[in-house]
Design an enzyme around this catalytic site. Structure first.
Site, PDB file in Angstrom:
ATOM      1  CG  HIS A   1       6.673  -0.607   2.807  1.00  9.61           C
ATOM      2  ND1 HIS A   1       5.935   0.396   3.481  1.00  9.61           N
ATOM      3  CD2 HIS A   1       5.647  -0.704   1.827  1.00  9.61           C
ATOM      4  CE1 HIS A   1       5.170   0.936   2.999  1.00  9.61           C
ATOM      5  NE2 HIS A   1       4.855   0.315   1.753  1.00  9.61           N
TER       6      HIS A   1
ATOM      7  CD  GLU B   1       3.049  -2.388   1.978  1.00 13.54           C
ATOM      8  OE1 GLU B   1       3.248  -2.881   0.931  1.00 13.54           O
ATOM      9  OE2 GLU B   1       2.100  -1.687   2.146  1.00 13.54           O
TER      10      GLU B   1
ATOM     11  CG  ASP C   1       8.681   0.514   6.353  1.00 18.02           C
ATOM     12  OD1 ASP C   1       7.348   1.089   5.916  1.00 18.02           O
ATOM     13  OD2 ASP C   1       8.927  -0.692   5.900  1.00 18.02           O
TER      14      ASP C   1
ATOM     15  CG  HIS D   1      -2.800  -2.116   0.761  1.00 19.77           C
ATOM     16  ND1 HIS D   1      -2.302  -3.002   1.814  1.00 19.77           N
ATOM     17  CD2 HIS D   1      -1.916  -1.531  -0.035  1.00 19.77           C
ATOM     18  CE1 HIS D   1      -0.659  -2.724   2.007  1.00 19.77           C
ATOM     19  NE2 HIS D   1      -0.393  -1.763   0.843  1.00 19.77           N
TER      20      HIS D   1
ATOM     21  CE1 TYR E   1       0.684  -1.172   5.491  1.00 19.51           C
ATOM     22  CE2 TYR E   1       1.466   0.906   6.072  1.00 19.51           C
ATOM     23  CZ  TYR E   1       1.238   0.157   5.420  1.00 19.51           C
ATOM     24  OH  TYR E   1       2.054   0.200   4.206  1.00 19.51           O
TER      25      TYR E   1
ATOM     26  CG  HIS F   1       0.857  -3.243  -3.745  1.00 19.11           C
ATOM     27  ND1 HIS F   1       1.824  -3.825  -3.101  1.00 19.11           N
ATOM     28  CD2 HIS F   1       0.859  -2.183  -2.863  1.00 19.11           C
ATOM     29  CE1 HIS F   1       2.422  -3.528  -1.818  1.00 19.11           C
ATOM     30  NE2 HIS F   1       1.493  -2.374  -1.522  1.00 19.11           N
ATOM     31  CD  GLU F   2      -0.842   1.082  -2.770  1.00 18.45           C
ATOM     32  OE1 GLU F   2      -1.664   1.290  -1.913  1.00 18.45           O
ATOM     33  OE2 GLU F   2       0.116   0.981  -2.604  1.00 18.45           O
TER      34      GLU F   2
END
Length: 343
Positions: free
Chosen positions: A265, A187, A260, A167, A178, A163-164
């Site tokens: 998210h 995301e 958020d 990015h 973002y 996942h990271e």
């Protein structure tokens, strides 16, 4: 061109805030640190021309550093590309999972590392004390050890690493801001590739996968929970410590608040549901290929409707080239229609 380097944390701010309200030790610090972008390092990309260059900038090598529980990165080298296994399980996990991510992009999507120019993969483990998070800060990955009760080390999950690092792929391709819908898309693409990579590595299919994100990092007091469900957004968790999963599964429940980063998210759940439905029709690998082709055609301020159009068009073009089933465009549009898109 402005380069949007998101400081993208794995555990969302609303979960961190609920942990703090529940009195979890160190939760307030984790929430604060998760919001603070690291200062630019001297070797970071200096301008848009270098950022967008296709010239090789590395050798796709892995470098794993031990932060030694300091709030700093690259404190001590723990393992480099080609090194044998160390006594540090978290360093080994980060090393192995980063390799799986790199191999997936190379073998399945024909992409050379995160930037498609052989960028080295820099990973930091044991960051801070009881740090309940992991993040991509624009050029490297950092993992906390968790507090051992609510969360365990975040380097133990292929989902987290996939996942990271995704990015970073998004950063080099669409450069999605973002914030708001473009941030939710950011995301969403990370959840897509994190899940697709895990399924590929574990030999799963759309039918056999659990479609949960973050279930592997739950500690003994939260075992059985997850951070997100792509199959059923809003059902991942419901307890006194984390609160209630706020993800919607349809545009009629779209979150319009300011928390958020205006729901990056939270509202990603709508898109995640659409991807799950598409994967059930065409398979996860095929759906991921379609989404990857679309990512390369998106732009920093793209919204949900833009993404639906580009993803559907990517399915059509891949079908014309014989790389996707002929009925892929119809199945993709049907999946988006199920979640109320386009609006």
């Amino acid at each position: 061109m402005n380069i949007h380097r998101c400081h993208c944390a794995f555990i969302p701010p609303h979960v961190q805030e609920n942990l703090a309200r529940a009195g979890v030790e160190g939760a307030a610090v984790s929430a604060q640190v998760s919001r603070i972008p690291r200062k630019n390092r001297a070797n970071r990309v200096k301008d848009a021309e270098e950022f967008m260059s296709l010239a090789p900038v590395g050798t796709s090598s892995r470098e794993v550093y031990d932060s030694q529980n300091e709030w700093r990165q690259r404190v001590k080298m723990a393992r480099e590309e080609g090194d044998s296994t160390t006594d540090d399980k978290d360093a080994n996990n980060a090393y192995d999972y980063a390799g799986m991510v790199r191999d997936y992009y190379k073998e399945v999507l024909k992409r050379n590392s995160i930037d498609n120019a052989n960028m080295n993969l820099i990973l930091n483990v044991h960051y801070g004390e009881n740090f309940n998070n992991a993040f991509w800060d624009g050029d490297e990955m950092t993992f906390g050890d968790g507090d051992g009760r609510k969360f365990v080390s975040l380097s133990r999950s292929l989902d987290v690493v996939g996942h990271e690092l995704a990015h970073g792929v998004t950063q080099w391709e669409a450069n999605l801001i973002y914030e708001g819908q473009c941030g939710a898309l950011n995301e969403h693409f990370s959840d897509v590739f994190g899940s697709a990579i895990t399924q590929y590595a574990e030999g799963q299919t759309a039918e056999t996968a659990d479609w949960l994100i973050g279930d592997e990092i739950m500690g003994p007091e939260l075992r059985g929970e997850a951070l997100r469900s792509m199959k059923d957004p809003g059902s991942a968790y419901n307890n006194r410590i984390m609160g209630k999963d706020p993800q919607p599964a349809h545009m009629r429940d779209y979150y319009t608040g300011s928390a958020d980063n205006h729901g990056v998210h939270i509202n990603s759940g709508i898109l995640n549901k659409a991807f799950y439905l598409a994967a059930m029709e065409v398979g996860t690998d095929m759906a991921a290929l379609i989404w990857y082709a679309a990512l390369q055609k998106l732009w920093p301020t793209a919204n949900f409707n833009d993404a639906v159009l580009i993803i559907s068009e990517s399915a059509r073009l891949l079908a014309i080239d014989g790389k996707a089933p002929a009925d892929s465009p119809q199945k993709i549009r049907a999946a988006f229609k199920e979640v109320g898109l386009p609006t």
